[in-house]
Enzyme design. Structure first.
Site, PDB file in Angstrom:
ATOM      1  N   ASN A   7       0.893  -1.254   0.168  1.00  0.00           N
ATOM      2  CA  ASN A   7       0.011  -0.032   0.051  1.00  0.00           C
ATOM      3  C   ASN A   7       0.995   1.204   0.147  1.00  0.00           C
ATOM      4  O   ASN A   7       1.631   1.605   1.079  1.00  0.00           O
ATOM      5  CB  ASN A   7      -0.861   0.105   1.192  1.00  0.00           C
ATOM      6  CG  ASN A   7      -1.875   1.325   1.035  1.00  0.00           C
ATOM      7  OD1 ASN A   7      -1.851   2.193   0.363  1.00  0.00           O
ATOM      8  ND2 ASN A   7      -2.627   1.259   2.155  1.00  0.00           N
ATOM      9  N   ARG A  91      -2.733  -2.125  -3.134  1.00  0.00           N
ATOM     10  CA  ARG A  91      -4.094  -1.061  -3.057  1.00  0.00           C
ATOM     11  C   ARG A  91      -3.899   0.055  -3.987  1.00  0.00           C
ATOM     12  O   ARG A  91      -2.868   0.474  -4.112  1.00  0.00           O
ATOM     13  CB  ARG A  91      -3.868  -0.712  -1.716  1.00  0.00           C
ATOM     14  CG  ARG A  91      -5.039   0.279  -1.568  1.00  0.00           C
ATOM     15  CD  ARG A  91      -5.000   1.003  -0.237  1.00  0.00           C
ATOM     16  NE  ARG A  91      -6.146   2.135   0.060  1.00  0.00           N
ATOM     17  CZ  ARG A  91      -6.124   3.070   0.476  1.00  0.00           C
ATOM     18  NH1 ARG A  91      -5.022   3.562   1.231  1.00  0.00           N
ATOM     19  NH2 ARG A  91      -7.279   3.834   0.602  1.00  0.00           N
ATOM     20  N   HIS A 180     -12.856   3.525   0.247  1.00  0.00           N
ATOM     21  CA  HIS A 180     -12.918   2.602   1.457  1.00  0.00           C
ATOM     22  C   HIS A 180     -13.616   1.320   0.904  1.00  0.00           C
ATOM     23  O   HIS A 180     -14.012   0.602   1.821  1.00  0.00           O
ATOM     24  CB  HIS A 180     -13.651   3.061   2.762  1.00  0.00           C
ATOM     25  CG  HIS A 180     -12.852   4.229   3.439  1.00  0.00           C
ATOM     26  ND1 HIS A 180     -13.501   5.198   3.950  1.00  0.00           N
ATOM     27  CD2 HIS A 180     -11.573   4.226   3.664  1.00  0.00           C
ATOM     28  CE1 HIS A 180     -12.504   6.055   4.256  1.00  0.00           C
ATOM     29  NE2 HIS A 180     -11.296   5.568   4.105  1.00  0.00           N
ATOM     30  N   ARG A 241     -11.255  16.789   7.389  1.00  0.00           N
ATOM     31  CA  ARG A 241     -12.023  16.965   6.404  1.00  0.00           C
ATOM     32  C   ARG A 241     -13.407  17.437   6.688  1.00  0.00           C
ATOM     33  O   ARG A 241     -13.773  16.984   7.392  1.00  0.00           O
ATOM     34  CB  ARG A 241     -11.907  15.894   5.216  1.00  0.00           C
ATOM     35  CG  ARG A 241     -10.732  15.487   4.967  1.00  0.00           C
ATOM     36  CD  ARG A 241     -10.991  14.213   3.746  1.00  0.00           C
ATOM     37  NE  ARG A 241      -9.634  13.118   4.165  1.00  0.00           N
ATOM     38  CZ  ARG A 241      -9.805  12.014   3.883  1.00  0.00           C
ATOM     39  NH1 ARG A 241     -10.879  11.519   3.259  1.00  0.00           N
ATOM     40  NH2 ARG A 241      -8.663  11.187   4.135  1.00  0.00           N
ATOM     41  N   GLU A 384      -8.225  -4.753   5.090  1.00  0.00           N
ATOM     42  CA  GLU A 384      -8.300  -4.613   3.704  1.00  0.00           C
ATOM     43  C   GLU A 384      -7.140  -5.223   3.095  1.00  0.00           C
ATOM     44  O   GLU A 384      -7.144  -5.828   1.917  1.00  0.00           O
ATOM     45  CB  GLU A 384      -8.032  -2.996   3.439  1.00  0.00           C
ATOM     46  CG  GLU A 384      -9.249  -2.256   3.645  1.00  0.00           C
ATOM     47  CD  GLU A 384      -8.861  -0.764   4.192  1.00  0.00           C
ATOM     48  OE1 GLU A 384      -8.397  -0.318   5.520  1.00  0.00           O
ATOM     49  OE2 GLU A 384      -9.291   0.122   3.378  1.00  0.00           O
TER      50      GLU A 384
END
Ligand code: ADP
Length: 401
Positions: A7, A91, A180, A241, A384
């Protein structure tokens, strides 16, 4: 079969080496500060102490070389040679509309990823750099791309289009993509297993609550709506965010404060969310601690966050005509009983209630709704990397010896 999961971020690289016979993790680690001063590889062979390896790590190719050396090192390695690595799974953040599933990397796939860089300028370039680095060092090892966006490609048009001229979608691909996806897919599948039913019979709402946070409505095993949009800025209020805001706010702020487009981008991505609201921290541990000591803005940030999540749960229950299970995952979802309780407080009308004793647990897979709840609530730690390893195995098994 041994699968390396990679990743790559702009200055970091996370990895895990899986033995797919039993899906165990042989080693994992993190390369930090790639291309910066003080770069380091923290290598962690399973069951052994962490090995910090400092070096000048100028780029992703050097980082991958170091990782492979660490994996096959005589002292702290976990394989006798890097030849033992059968496949590599990456990823990849943005697969746009082209990839609705994981894919074997080819020159054509790489060219497509390059094209999508416009949509994910911060994320796709390091992902591509990681793939190129692996191809350079291990040219005969097959590589697979697993996309954050892929799981959401099942969203219907009425859910992924925005109310702006259709030409923006046709010309520039302006639409909701969602992110996600690997995490939402994994935890929803685990929830179905825990319920003992097929995904095809279930309506599940998955709440991935970490620094970045998103929520997905999964009906009959398919993502039908998700809170992140064209970029990962939309949806829930997050660590830094802003999430959903009136789109008139950015031009207003630009005029008032003389901000450039880049400055307003930084403002909304890095200075907003619970950090901006509290003026204190983007980390919910700090906020919970400060709120306990009477810090009103920390409490306000927590309240805004919990309220937005609850609103989304309600709207997704409406979107699916009901809900059978709600899942909490990622750093905050897995570890904060208080946040889960606050989010669910008010969802009794759906036919569910949090069991306080069960909810006290942290970081472990469990049902936290009261016995007999019509709607089950679960905490399911996300994984993940395992999904990436599994997809890589499925795609590469026919290709390796
Ligand atoms: P990401 O992968 O998006 O960076 P994570 O999934 O690791 O984020 O989640 C990180 C967030 O999880 C932290 O910002 C913190 O707010 C929250 N978190 C982790 N542990 C706890 C805890 N014990 N209590 C409350 N919040 C926690």
């Amino acid at each position: 079969m041994k699968v390396l999961v990679v990743n790559c971020g702009s200055s970091s690289l996370k990895y895990q080496l899986f033995n797919m016979e039993d899906e165990s993790v042989l080693a994992k680690g993190l390369v930090d500060r790639i291309g910066l001063d003080g770069s380091v590889l923290n290598h962690q062979p399973t069951g052994k102490p962490k090995v910090p390896l400092t070096a000048e790590i100028k780029n992703h190719t050097i980082a991958i070389k170091m990782v492979l050396e660490a994996l096959a090192h005589p002292e702290y390695g976990v394989v006798s040679s890097i030849e033992e690595i059968d496949a590599i799974g990456h990823r990849v953040v943005h697969g746009a509309e082209k990839f609705s599933d994981s894919v074997l990397i080819s020159p054509a796939v790489l060219a497509a990823l390059d094209e999508f860089t416009e949509l994910a300028p911060l994320h796709n370039p390091p992902n591509i750099a990681g793939i190129n680095a692996c191809a350079e060092i291990l040219p005969s090892v097959p590589q697979v791309g697993v996309f954050d966006t892929a799981f959401h490609q099942t969203m219907p048009k009425h859910a992924f289009l925005y109310g702006i001229p259709y030409e923006a979608y046709k010309k520039y691909g302006v639409r909701r993509y969602g992110f996600h996806g690997t995490s939402h897919k994994y935890v929803s599948q685990r929830a179905a297993e825990m319920i003992g039913d097929h995904m095809s019979n279930l309506r599940i709402i998955t709440c991935h609550l970490g620094n970045g946070a998103s929520i997905t409505a999964i009906k009959n095993g398919k993502s039908i709506d998700t809170s992140m949009g064209f970029t990962p800025l939309e949806g829930l209020v997050m660590g830094t965010r802003c999430g959903d805001i009136d789109p008139a706010i950015p031009p207003y702020l630009m005029r008032k404060e003389g901000m450039t487009p880049d400055e307003v981008d930084t403002y909304l991505n890095k200075k907003s969310g619970v950090l901006g609201l509290s003026g204190l921290s983007s980390d919910f541990r700090d906020l919970e601690e400060a709120a306990d000591k009477g810090n009103e803005r920390a409490q306000l940030a927590i309240d805004v966050f919990a309220y937005t999540v609850r609103k989304y749960i309600g709207s997704y229950a409406a979107a699916m005509g009901g809900v059978d299970a709600i899942v909490f995952t990622a750093g905050l979802g897995e570890n904060s009983p208080r946040m889960r309780d606050q989010i669910c407080n008010g969802l009794e009308f759906l036919g569910t209630r949090v069991d306080a004793a069960k909810n006290a647990g942290r970081g472990k897979e469990q049902e936290i709704s009261v016995d007999g709840s019509k709607v089950k609530i679960f905490v399911i730690p996300t994984n993940e990397e395992l999904v990436i390893a599994r997809d890589t195995k499925t795609i590469c098994l026919p290709l390796v010896k």
